[in-house]
Design an enzyme around this catalytic site. Structure first.
Site, PDB file in Angstrom:
ATOM      1  N   HIS A  49      55.442 -60.624 -73.360  1.00 17.17           N
ATOM      2  CA  HIS A  49      55.891 -62.010 -73.436  1.00 17.17           C
ATOM      3  C   HIS A  49      55.903 -62.502 -74.866  1.00 17.17           C
ATOM      4  O   HIS A  49      55.756 -63.693 -75.124  1.00 17.17           O
ATOM      5  CB  HIS A  49      54.997 -62.917 -72.596  1.00 17.17           C
ATOM      6  N   HIS A  76      62.767 -59.766 -69.545  1.00 22.40           N
ATOM      7  CA  HIS A  76      62.239 -58.415 -69.330  1.00 22.40           C
ATOM      8  C   HIS A  76      63.306 -57.474 -68.796  1.00 22.40           C
ATOM      9  O   HIS A  76      62.996 -56.415 -68.273  1.00 22.40           O
ATOM     10  CB  HIS A  76      61.083 -58.447 -68.338  1.00 22.40           C
TER      11      HIS A  76
END
Ligand SMILES: Nc1ncnc2c1ncn2[C@@H]1O[C@H](COP(=O)(O)OP(=O)(O)O)[C@@H](O)[C@H]1O
Ligand SMILES: Nc1ncnc2c1ncn2[C@@H]1O[C@H](COP(=O)(O)OP(=O)(O)O)[C@@H](O)[C@H]1O
Ligand SMILES: [Mg+2]
Ligand SMILES: [Mg+2]
Ligand SMILES: [Mg+2]
Ligand SMILES: [Mg+2]
Lengths: 206, 331, 331, 206
Positions: free
Chosen positions: B219, B57
């Site tokens: 994700h 991320h």
């Protein structure tokens, strides 16, 4: 029969073999309805478990289960890490100081493990998580008074397969809602590997 | 899979080393851990703020470590929550008696691992509180017990809690303002392409050349709805309307806007989206106090974006404006 | 082609609007032009700095407009130099009598368009000087009359010239320090994937799943050499060694490092590259004064990176450290 | 014959048609050895030229060529914008106040245009740029004393095709060095379209 340290060591070896062999499969199941890391997480964690427990000597089952638990907790990560870690920790606690485990003790340990999983994950049976396998197995275990490796494996397998038709209510797959239907729950499949390995251990030692 | 890495198994470790190598005067890596902490941690008389989650991320979460924001960020494997022992190391490294706030994104894995770490810390007498960010409005089903996911809005929670802590506020005060931020922030994302977890080597889902996915997480998991790709304006309107409705924003209110790239989208496209977001808000009489366009919470090389709105009052404005020396959020 | 745009023909216009919408207090768009200028331009008693080029390199060039950096950035169509009339508007908007420096990247198109603009400006009595950035060491053939391309090193030229101008230096002084920066900065890039110009709709070249391109430019043009993809460490070493050799860097010298993402590469990978760049420089006794990891000069959604080194002396260090309020380069 | 305002207008119409039809082709040529925008640039610029000149009245060729030049300069961009813009500007200047153009004037205008291009781009013939087409054409024009539309077109075509075997020394393609060999130069192809359009104009008016 009774499960002793050697049995548990054998169990972990077999479980690790199954998980390593099915790493890509588990990951692909998680890609379908999750984030695609379950095989990677489990393979990493169980490899570390083998590394850890094969480098130590254990005089009782509880200490061994504790090391398994701690390794899973610190190496798996994700949702499955704390859940499997908690499960083995609760087993270890339930079997405190036992150097081997008879059937009632095993059932008790499984019961504690399931409670631990449910508390940690706040999931109930039917929500398409590994609870489905653990709880179904426990129900079956309670119906008997000794190990039945064949029924044990069959029950785990059916429970694992039953997750396919469920809609996920917990974990990442829950975000897919009805789109989660038609896919196996990855954690239930890894739990099936763990229990079918245990079934093999029991089978071979009878 | 085409990636500039050495080995999927060392990617996170290499990244953390490369991160510290880039900012050696500002951050340190706790030896033997995946924790990046402020170089001067623990800071005396200041509540510590710890966040983290799976990797992939970037710049979250290590990029938000710095004066005025996080004290430590704990990295897991790609898209995998870090383990309790690592989070515990992070907590210990930043606590100086004033207590520690954990900023957790609402994923089962993150919650469980951070909670176990908090239990370990409390057992050692560290005062730990936590907040759970759940800004993603993609899933709005009320029967939905798992709750919403935490996505890009988390960055605002880091900023505001960090600024409050920097002012010397108590753990309870920092937690309260973080909660207030969470109450007032909503987001939703969309993607044009999936991403590839290095250790998996294959994309987590496939999208056709004319398809996009709305309500995507961060994700690589599939989104909520797949449909035909449309214009930037229509995408911007769809995302922004969902967020406005969720927050119940009304004319006269003030917001901060974040148009966040998921990793593979050119910045040009983010600004094109921002044009429409801005227009829509202006048309509704909602005042834009500040705008953030760029990559703040990514999903590896996924192409796509998310729109986040944060409703502001005077306190939140002041905290949003406060100085930050975090590499990925300099103010 | 999957892009979040409305229409390939309006992409640049929409982006510029979205950019101004994001930073309305800091920048303005000159009406009817593709010029983004400081809101307060022209700044009294300050040399104006104008740069620009084709679009698709975001955050370049508009992201570098702000106090301490550029006064105006002129945007062309995607990968197409802006036209002389637009550059001329930029020059006029920032000149307040102290003269204007043009920072041009070395491409035939940019040179010609900026030079024609300079001719127009001089005809109106504006004092214009120019520097041409040519940091790309990919093409080293001395028989090569077109000269090297300008790539990510341009950002350092913007920063340092901008800081010098902010100090109130004369046009000649600003030009001189920009030249000095150009003498001391080198870069080289590589790519894993091509990119797609919106109006073209197809990639400019193809790379196989196991191929990478070394010596790539920033316009989707093919690179200098195609070979089998290798590890991040090997890539980092190959790029960095070329740059070190070109600058003739020796043990004891000091540099700034930029590991620049081309648009589609996850930040994780940039940090993995930075780890090795850092190691290699340290091994050679070259001191890293500061490091910049991120997207500074992109090529739409191209996956890949470039490595830039800037040899520093005391003057350049001070100017590099000076305050900048440009959205994409806050110091 | 003499070229007058109507001829030049017709020339631009025809050139624009060819460029619009071949926009993708020109872009693909530029993708191979450049940055893939040449067709886009030329199509945008010539469309604007048509828009501009069809909205105005022209009493002489020079003013018309000046508007063409200014439009190309401000709408094409890239390398080709200043080059074509300069070429037409130089033609306009060479034909100051002419309301029509005889052959010697045309050759003179072409000569000025080529000088302008070469000054702006600092390129010589043989460097795989549009100079190859313009200079070869001028050489051929000088060998004659009146328009020969067929030879004109043929010469432009051969010159354009000859760029295929050259290694680029100027412009973006130069960065590819020997990898630029085997591809046509995009600017030479667009120049060919411009001149074959002029050839058509001459052919039709004889
Ligand atoms: N709340 C929960 N309770 C029980 N099991 C859960 C819960 N959430 C997830 N799981 C199990 O964890 C599995 C996913 O594990 P993994 O992919 O390793 O972690 P993550 O979801 O964090 O990526 C699911 O397939 C499911 O069986
Ligand atoms: N220095 C130069 N002199 C003459 N012609 C040039 C020069 N550089 C480029 N060209 C011409 O310009 C063409 C490319 O134009 P275009 O693609 O529109 O611009 P850019 O190269 O800036 O993208 C080349 O094919 C070549 O014919
Ligand atoms: Mg998972
Ligand atoms: Mg995960
Ligand atoms: Mg171009
Ligand atoms: Mg081109």
């Amino acid at each position: 029969m009774k499960l002793d340290v050697a049995h548990i060591l054998d169990w972990m070896e077999k479980a690790n073999d199954k998980i390593q062999q099915n790493k890509t499969y588990l990951t692909s199941l998680d890609q379908a309805i999750g984030d695609g890391d379950h095989g990677i997480n489990m393979a990493r964690g169980f490899q570390e478990v083998i590394g850890k427990i094969s480098a130590s000597d254990y005089s009782n089952v509880s200490d061994l289960l504790k090391d398994i638990s701690m390794t899973l907790l610190s190496k798996v990560g994700g949702a499955s890490g704390p859940l499997y870690g908690t499960a083995f920790l609760k087993m270890s606690m339930a079997l405190k100081d036992s150097d081997s485990v008879d059937y009632p003790q095993f059932v008790h340990a499984m019961e504690e493990a399931l409670q631990g999983i449910k508390q940690r994950g706040k999931a109930e049976k039917g929500e398409k998580t590994l609870v489905d396998v653990w709880e179904t197995l426990l129900e079956q275990l309670k119906e008997q008074d000794d190990f039945d490796s064949v029924r044990f494996e069959e029950t785990a397998k059916l429970a694992m397969e039953s997750t396919k038709e469920l809609e996920a209510k917990k974990g990442r797959a829950a975000y897919l809602r009805e789109r989660s239907i038609g896919h196996l729950d990855p954690g239930s499949v890894s739990s099936y590997y763990i229990f079918s390995s245990l079934s093999d251990v029991v089978k071979e030692s009878v | 899979m085409k990636k500039i890495i050495n080995d999927p198994n060392s990617a996170v470790q290499d990244m953390l080393d490369g991160f510290v190598a880039a900012y050696p005067n500002d951050v340190k890596r706790l030896p033997g851990t995946t924790v990046i902490a402020r170089k001067d941690a623990p800071v005396t008389n200041k509540v510590g703020i710890v966040s983290g989650g799976g990797s992939g991320h970037e710049p979250a979460h290590a990029g938000y470590v710095g004066e005025g924001m996080l004290d430590a960020a704990v990295a897991g494997e790609v898209f995998t929550s870090p383990t309790p022992d690592q989070v515990f190391e992070g907590i210990k490294a930043v606590d100086n008696g004033a207590g520690v706030l954990l900023v957790i994104k609402n994923y089962t894995g993150d919650i469980m691992n951070f909670e176990m770490a908090a239990e370990l810390a409390e057992a050692e007498g560290i005062n730990v509180k936590q907040v759970v960010v759940n800004d993603d409005v993609a899933v709005e089903d009320s029967s939905f017990t798992t709750g919403r996911r935490g996505i890009a809005g988390t960055v605002f929670v880091h900023k505001i809690a960090g600024a409050k802590a920097a002012q010397g506020a108590s753990l309870e005060e920092v937690q309260a303002v973080a909660e207030k931020t969470i109450q007032n922030v909503s987001s939703i994302g969309m993607a044009l392409t999936p991403c590839i977890v290095p250790a998996a080597g294959t994309p987590s889902f496939e999208l056709k050349e004319n398809e996009m996915e709305i309500g995507i997480g961060i994700h690589g998991e599939p989104g909520i709805e797949r449909k035909e790709i449309t214009t930037a304006d229509e995408i911007a309107v769809e995302l922004t309307e969902k967020v406005i409705a969720d927050l119940g924003l009304k004319s006269g209110e003030e917001v901060a806007v974040m148009v966040n790239g998921l990793g593979g989208t050119p910045e040009m496209e983010l600004f094109i989206v921002n044009k429409k977001v801005n227009q829509l808000l202006s048309d509704k009489g909602i005042t834009i106090y500040d705008t953030f366009v760029g990559e703040y919470m990514t999903s590896l090389e996924m192409a796509g974006c998310s729109v986040t709105l944060l409703r502001l009052d005077q306190e939140l404005k002041t905290l949003l404006d406060a100085e930050s020396k975090a590499p990925a959020f300099r103010r």
